[in-house]
Structure formats: C-alpha cells, structure tokens
Design a protein around this motif. Structure first.
Motif, PDB file in Angstrom:
ATOM      1  N   GLY A 382      28.082  39.223  34.716  1.00  0.00           N
ATOM      2  CA  GLY A 382      29.227  41.159  35.376  1.00  0.00           C
ATOM      3  C   GLY A 382      29.524  41.197  36.285  1.00  0.00           C
ATOM      4  O   GLY A 382      28.648  41.880  36.586  1.00  0.00           O
ATOM      5  N   ALA A 383      29.835  39.687  37.078  1.00  0.00           N
ATOM      6  CA  ALA A 383      30.231  40.744  39.095  1.00  0.00           C
ATOM      7  C   ALA A 383      30.913  41.186  38.807  1.00  0.00           C
ATOM      8  O   ALA A 383      32.487  40.970  38.466  1.00  0.00           O
ATOM      9  N   THR A 384      30.812  42.702  38.833  1.00  0.00           N
ATOM     10  CA  THR A 384      31.953  43.741  39.079  1.00  0.00           C
ATOM     11  C   THR A 384      32.491  44.489  40.641  1.00  0.00           C
ATOM     12  O   THR A 384      30.919  44.720  41.260  1.00  0.00           O
ATOM     13  N   ALA A 385      33.427  44.726  41.189  1.00  0.00           N
ATOM     14  CA  ALA A 385      33.722  45.015  42.608  1.00  0.00           C
ATOM     15  C   ALA A 385      35.100  45.995  42.089  1.00  0.00           C
ATOM     16  O   ALA A 385      35.936  45.774  41.326  1.00  0.00           O
ATOM     17  N   ARG A 386      34.549  46.869  42.780  1.00  0.00           N
ATOM     18  CA  ARG A 386      36.598  47.892  42.992  1.00  0.00           C
ATOM     19  C   ARG A 386      36.419  47.985  44.811  1.00  0.00           C
ATOM     20  O   ARG A 386      35.836  47.703  44.901  1.00  0.00           O
ATOM     21  N   GLY A 387      37.642  48.341  44.494  1.00  0.00           N
ATOM     22  CA  GLY A 387      38.924  48.343  45.619  1.00  0.00           C
ATOM     23  C   GLY A 387      39.562  49.009  46.075  1.00  0.00           C
ATOM     24  O   GLY A 387      40.582  49.637  45.046  1.00  0.00           O
ATOM     25  N   THR A 388      39.969  49.090  47.319  1.00  0.00           N
ATOM     26  CA  THR A 388      41.564  49.794  47.022  1.00  0.00           C
ATOM     27  C   THR A 388      42.622  49.262  46.572  1.00  0.00           C
ATOM     28  O   THR A 388      44.237  49.848  45.877  1.00  0.00           O
ATOM     29  N   THR A 389      42.634  47.805  46.687  1.00  0.00           N
ATOM     30  CA  THR A 389      43.493  46.945  46.158  1.00  0.00           C
ATOM     31  C   THR A 389      43.006  45.559  45.034  1.00  0.00           C
ATOM     32  O   THR A 389      42.049  45.582  45.271  1.00  0.00           O
TER      33      THR A 389
END
Ligand code: AMP
Ligand code: GLY
Length: 421
Positions: A382-389
């Motif tokens: 599960g390739a998981t990431a966060r960002g401001t958008t």
C-alpha cells in the motif's frame, strides 16, 4: 509501555508505524505481522482468534496494551478474554462487535435508534425472500447476515441477479453467514467512510476517507477488499459530518449502552450521501483497509494517545490535532486478484524506497524468503503518502509505486479520480 497489535495487513503496518513514533512505545509486538512490519516491530506467530493464546502471549511478554486490527478476533470475543485478564484493550467485545458480525443486528439497532438507513427485511428461508424480491423489484441489495470476508453483499441491478443471490446464500455459498439473509432497498448517492473513536459514552470523530472497491479503473470490474483510498472525503462536509454524528452515530452508541453492550473501539461508519443527507450503509467495528493507511499517515504519533484514551474511557478529555492535509493509499495487488493469483514472486526495489513522514510503502501480503521480500497475498503493498493537496499526495504515492520492480503486480492508476477531477 509494551504494545501488541493483532493482525498482519496494511492496516496493521500503518497502525504499527504510527504507534512506533510515539515515545510512550517501548516494545512493539505484532501478531502475525508481515515482512514490512518485521522491519519496525517484533512479529509473533500466534493464532489471533484464540483468546487464551493471546492472553498467554500478552502475559509472557509483559504487554500493557493490545490493539486489535481485524474483525475476526473481535467477533470471536478476544477483547473480552483480554479484558477479563485485566489487560487494557482497544476494540469492542463480542456483543458490540455484532454491529459488524450481523447485518440484521445492525438494522435492528438502527431502527431502535431512529438512524436513517435503507428499508429492509430479513429471511431465514428462500421462498419468502424470493416473494419479497418480486414484490419490491430491482435494483435491490441482498446480504448474507454474517461475516463473509466482504463478499456477502450482492447489489442486484435486476430481479434475476437478486434471485440468484438468494439461491447462492441459502445454498451455503457463505456457510453459516448465509443462514439468514437481509434484503435492502437500493440507495443511491455518493459513498464515504467515516471513522469515530468511541469509549462507550463519548464519540470522537477521527476523519473520513473514500475507498475504491472495484479492481478496475473507472470503478469497474469485480469487488475487492479495496484498491486504494484517500482522506479526507470531500463529500463529508462539516454539515454532513454533524448530521452523521447527530442522527446516526450518537443514537447508535446510546442504543448500545441501553442494551448493556457499550461500544468501545473505532466505529467505521459506511455512508451513502444524497443531497447532503447521510444514510447508513453498514458499520464495521475496526479500521478500514486501506482507509486506515491514509488516516495513520495524517495522524502520526498521536494515534497511540488517542487509542489509549479510547481504551481507558478518557475520550472526553482527548483532542485530535489535525493538519490541513490530504493522504492517499494506492494498493498494489497480485495480478489476478480478487480471483486466483500467484504467490511467491520476488518484489524488487523496496530497499531503495525512502520512507519518511510524507510517504511510506506499507506492506500487506508480504513475506520474507531468504533475503528477498515475496508476494504472499492478494493485496500486497500500500503506497501511502500525504501532502498539502490531494494531487501532491497522489504524486508521492505513485512515486513509491514506480520504484517497485514487480512484474506480477498491478495497481489502479486512477485512485482519487472523483476528488481530483
Ligand atoms: P458492504 O459489504 O455492506 O460494505 O457492502 C458492499 C458495498 O455494497 C457497499 O460499499 C455499497 O457500495 C454497496 N451497498 C451495500 N448496501 C447497499 C444499499 N442498501 N444500497 C446501495 N448500495 C449498497
Ligand atoms: N476498505 C473497506 C474495508 O476495510 O472493509
């Protein structure tokens, strides 16, 4: 403190990742875990639906807190066994876990609580079920009452499909789970998953997500456990969230208290939203997978404090510190999933991925064979990431995907399309 997490999927890797970052965590055990979890925690081979075995492991390893990931041990009453032995546990006991383990039970609770949901009827024999379907017409939804690993729901667009579903369920396709069948009105709208921590009395919203259940791009093809998710779900506006809490979540929790079986753990509220009005599709009594990966990525180390407050009945004092951010999880599955697929393929490139607090490759069905990580399940990574958008989160998540060398795997390239479009 020493912590034990039960489970071995992407959900449990994400929970372990968040918990490990909290300085309160000394030793972390995960049973059974997987190859990715083994890099950050001590994995233990343990039958996690055997309450006595879990209690024994916890006592032998001086475990202070147990977090139960999947529904099977919850439905089996493992939380009750652990609490009976004096351990602090995150997750509902067997009676409250019926909110997931029995569709009929959930419908009865909703009716008693006045929570909006689809009109329904239940049947213990095929003939009256067939008559009901003919009287109601299609589209209509046929559900096996019990746990069927996410496969016991047929959304029938025509009468013939509904009748076939009834025959299959009463014919034993889902074993004892299909001994009773619930037939529901088909609801239209947009779906969202909403997560609420509950300590019996107090409910604390933890965030929303949207899942992609179909295997193919454009939300086509067979149903899966979930091919990707993103958080928050734009359809969960403040007004929809407030309506969900006031009309669905709080009345349900009050009804569970009234019945003498208060719910403690995370309530996964599956919603259908039309014209700003939420109706309940179903409850689960655990985090969603892969929704959990998104939530853990957004919440980070505070997760442990929140789960401890939940287990200790202190949610009234707890606060969630939200960043104004977005997260996405892209599931990489073995080719063929959700049908037959090959196990044992080597997966390359994982060592070169640089995990950080913005992007992590969570493992689901992986195992280690000699020195390599091999695919060991249907949903594997599960390739998981966060960002401001959300677009930034997506680019980071697919950046991880593109670093993986696994010809036997596939993923959807359009996770989040509804929100990004
Ligand atoms: P469940 O396993 O209960 O989550 O159901 C699987 C999926 O079936 C849900 O995510 C919905 O997409 C769909 N579904 C279940 N019940 C209904 C309903 N009453 N109306 C429309 N769709 C439904
Ligand atoms: N992703 C849906 C579930 O965990 O049931």
């Amino acid at each position: 403190m020493n912590i034990l997490i039960l489970g071995g999927g992407g959900r449990e890797h994400a929970i372990a990742w968040a918990v490990m970052q909290n300085p309160k965590c000394d030793r972390l055990f995960v049973a059974p875990g997987n190859a990715g979890i083994a890099q950050i925690a001590e994995c233990a081979a343990l039958n996690i639906t055997d309450g006595a075995a879990v209690v024994q492991f916890a006592e032998e390893n001086a475990v202070d807190f147990v977090i139960i990931g999947p529904e099977a041990p919850l439905a089996a009453g493992v939380a009750d066994d652990l609490r009976g032995a004096g351990l602090l546990v995150f997750g509902p006991g067997r009676d409250a876990a019926r909110l997931e383990a029995s569709k009929r039970f959930t419908k009865e609770v909703c009716d008693a609580a006045g929570a909006p949901t689809a009109a329904w009827a239940r049947f213990a024999a095929p003939d009256p079920a067939r008559d009901y379907i003919r009287a109601q017409g299609a589209p209509i939804v046929v559900k096996a009452d019990g746990l069927a690993a996410g496969k016991g729901v047929v959304v029938a667009m025509d009468e013939a499909a509904a009748l076939t579903a009834v025959d299959e369920m009463f014919g034993g396709a889902f074993g004892a789970a299909g001994a009773e069948v619930v037939i529901e009105e088909f609801m239209e709208g947009e779906e969202a998953s909403f997560f609420v921590l509950c300590d019996g009395e107090t409910a604390l919203p933890l965030g929303s997500a949207q899942d992609h259940k179909r295997a193919g791009e454009g939300d086509t093809g067979p149903n899966t456990g979930g091919m990707g998710a993103y958080s928050p779900a734009p359809v969960m506006t403040d007004a929809v969230t407030e309506a969900t809490m006031a009309q669905i979540v709080r009345p349900t929790l009050a009804e569970m208290v009234r019945r003498g079986t208060p719910f403690q753990g995370v309530l996964f509220v599956g919603l259908m939203i039309a014209d700003g009005r939420p109706r309940l599709v179903e409850y689960n009594v655990r985090f969603g997978d892969p929704e959990c990966q998104c939530l853990m990525m957004r919440l980070g180390a505070q997760v442990l404090d929140l789960l401890l407050a939940c287990a200790g009945g202190r949610l009234a004092e707890a606060r969630v510190n939200w960043a104004d951010d977005h997260a996405m999880c892209v599931v990489m599955a073995a080719r063929g999933y959700p049908g037959a697929y090959v196990k044992g393929d080597a997966i390359g490139g994982l060592d070169h991925l640089r995990d950080n607090s913005f992007a992590v490759m969570f493992h689901a069905g992986t195992a280690r064979k000699d020195c390599t990580v091999v695919a060991n399940g249907g949903r594997v990574l599960g390739a998981t990431a966060r960002g401001t958008t959300l677009a930034e989160a997506r680019d980071r998540a697919y950046g991880l995907v593109d670093g993986v060398d696994w010809p036997g795997g596939f993923c959807r390239r359009d996770i989040g399309w509804r929100a990004l479009g």
